[in-house]
Motif scaffolding. Structure first.
Motif, short mmCIF file in Angstrom:
data_model
loop_
_atom_site.label_atom_id
_atom_site.label_comp_id
_atom_site.label_asym_id
_atom_site.label_seq_id
_atom_site.Cartn_x
_atom_site.Cartn_y
_atom_site.Cartn_z
N ARG A 461 -110.00 32.51 2.76
CA ARG A 461 -109.21 32.90 3.93
C ARG A 461 -109.50 34.34 4.33
O ARG A 461 -109.62 34.65 5.52
CB ARG A 461 -107.72 32.72 3.64
N ARG A 462 -109.65 35.23 3.34
CA ARG A 462 -109.99 36.62 3.65
C ARG A 462 -111.36 36.72 4.30
O ARG A 462 -111.56 37.48 5.26
CB ARG A 462 -109.95 37.48 2.39
N GLN A 465 -111.16 35.61 7.91
CA GLN A 465 -110.57 36.64 8.74
C GLN A 465 -111.57 37.73 9.04
O GLN A 465 -111.63 38.25 10.17
CB GLN A 465 -109.33 37.21 8.06
#
Length: 482
Positions: A461-462, A465
């Motif tokens: 997820r990081r 992003q």
């Protein structure tokens, strides 16, 4: 006579009757119900000779069982721990050198067993260890074949893992053929000759170094490869454009991925080893000492172990299916397929932990018939565990470090698995041969392995992003005037 993870043996009962029973290999010497030896010697046949480890009525047949237990323990530890130096050897010298070492170990081991006599029964100790080490090297070098199948890489890796797990059927076949009259010497000489297949495949079907990932167009391999630069340098150039972009081995093993992966692998593997180690006392306790029921359930457990080759590929299919559905680009890392592969591994890792929790719950149920479900969950979870282990390391860490990272993970998990012996002592002492409360405690311990898929999810997820920030910078970002 050993067969996979079970062994058949003859031991006299108190009334002098010879009873055929079956025990898990790692459980010999720790039985809840021990028949006492009287006058009938127990034999172990090696080559054309019979090795009597219990030659007189004054010596219990537990001596032979303890020797086999020690052989199994040493071979199992060697299989996992020696993967580390073998991984360094594979990454440094490539496929051909590593495989010829494995073939040499395997041939020497099978010949040692074939020609062992009563006077040289100690040869079984190094022979078992050499078979284990040779086998894990062959398996490790075969995993790279998955690189040739693109989006089906994980399926091929888990298929090899399942075949490796089901290889115990070979010794079951040896046992059956021995019972119909064939000698061990002739069978092991035949098995030794089958190593010719490995020699031919090493020369003509595999590269001298390793398969690159991803595989370039027009790539050939085998006896006359067209790409002379295949190897460490070629692989690094195709991963990130230059050698500096490939993470070092040190950064790999000190990453959060590797630590949570060790937690995931070690805890679940320890639960499996503890189940096998307490298998016979658990069955004897649930069956109220009925040896016929213990034998029947042990045979059922042995048969389920052969199903690993059918269970393991499903894990790879899950990973590959989600990878094909993931079309998100990976801008930050520079490797378009790595992040998608890691995202596809999340659900596989979570399913494996869920299976392990269900397996731990079923193993804690004190109902004999419920153990059939435990057997099924055990073989499915074991297949997912080891297949997912190899597949995750292959898709997450640089290809040039696969052997070292995989070997270190196996070595550390082998050391953690030694905790099973304090657990055995705890069961035999304070718990009075009843592992129920320890089994309940392991349910909570296995649940800690969820930390690994959660960690991988948060990282992906990081990264997503960061990719979004690169593709769509903020509107108030400073602009250059042209």
């Amino acid at each position: 006579m050993a067969s996979g993870e079970t062994e058949r043996y003859l031991c006299p009962s108190e009334d002098g009757e010879r009873r055929d029973r079956a025990l898990p290999v790692s459980q010999r010497g720790r039985r809840a119900v021990r028949p006492s030896a009287t006058r009938v010697p127990v034999r172990m046949v090696s080559g054309e000779n019979e090795i009597y480890l219990c030659p007189s009525e004054d010596v219990h047949c537990d001596l032979q069982d303890d020797r086999f237990a020690l052989i199994f323990t040493l071979a199992s530890f060697a299989l996992s721990f020696m993967t580390l130096p073998c991984g360094f050897l594979f990454d440094s010298f490539g496929t051909m050198v590593t495989r010829f070492l494995a073939i040499s170990l395997y041939i020497a081991a099978t010949l040692m067993i074939a020609f062992s006599t009563a006077a040289s029964a100690a040869l079984l100790f190094p022979a078992a260890c050499m078979i284990a080490v040779g086998g894990i090297i062959i398996y490790m070098t075969n995993i790279q074949v998955g690189n040739l199948f693109g989006n089906n890489q994980s399926t091929i890796i888990t298929l090899y893992t399942g075949a490796f797990g089901s290889s115990a059927v070979v010794f079951l076949l040896v046992k059956v053929l021995y019972e119909v009259g064939l000698s061990l010497r002739s069978m092991f000489l035949f098995i030794s000759c089958l190593s010719f297949i490995h020699i031919v495949s090493t020369f003509f079907l595999l590269p001298r170094t390793r398969f690159p990932h991803p595989v370039p167009e027009g790539y050939t391999y085998g006896a006359h490869p067209t790409h002379r630069t295949i190897g460490r340098r070629f692989t690094l150039e195709h991963v990130g454009g230059n050698e500096e972009q490939v993470p070092s081995f040190r950064s790999c093993i000190f990453s959060s991925f590797f630590f949570t992966h060790l937690l995931w692998l070690s805890i679940i593997q320890l639960r499996h080893f503890l189940f096998i180690g307490t298998f016979n006392p658990m069955l004897a306790l649930l069956a109220d000492g009925d040896s016929k029921q213990v034998s029947r359930f042990t045979n059922a457990f042995a048969l389920t172990q052969m199903c690993s080759v059918f269970c393991a590929p499903w894990n790879g299919l899950i990973m590959d299916r989600h990878k094909r559905k993931d079309k998100s680009p990976d801008i930050v890392s520079g490797n378009p397929g790595r992040l998608a592969s890691m995202r596809s591994a999340i659900i596989s890792l979570a399913i494996t932990v869920t299976q392990a929790v269900l397996f731990a719950i079923c193993a804690a149920i004190p109902v004999l018939e419920a153990q059939y479900l435990t057997f099924a969950l055990q073989v499915i979870n074991r297949s997912f565990l080891y297949g997912g282990d190899a597949a995750f390391i292959a898709v997450t860490f640089p290809h040039c470090h696969f052997g070292k990272v995989y070997g270190l993970a196996q070595a550390v998990s082998a050391i953690v698995s030694l905790l099973q012996y304090p657990c055995f002592t705890f069961i035999q002492g304070p718990l009075q041969d009843n592992p129920f409360y320890l089994n309940v405690g392991f349910i909570a311990l296995v649940a800690l392995a969820y930390a690994h898929p959660i960690n991988v999810y948060l990282h992906c997820r990081r990264e997503a992003q960061r990719d979004g920030a690169v593709k769509h910078p903020p509107d108030d970002a400073p602009r250059q005037d042209h």
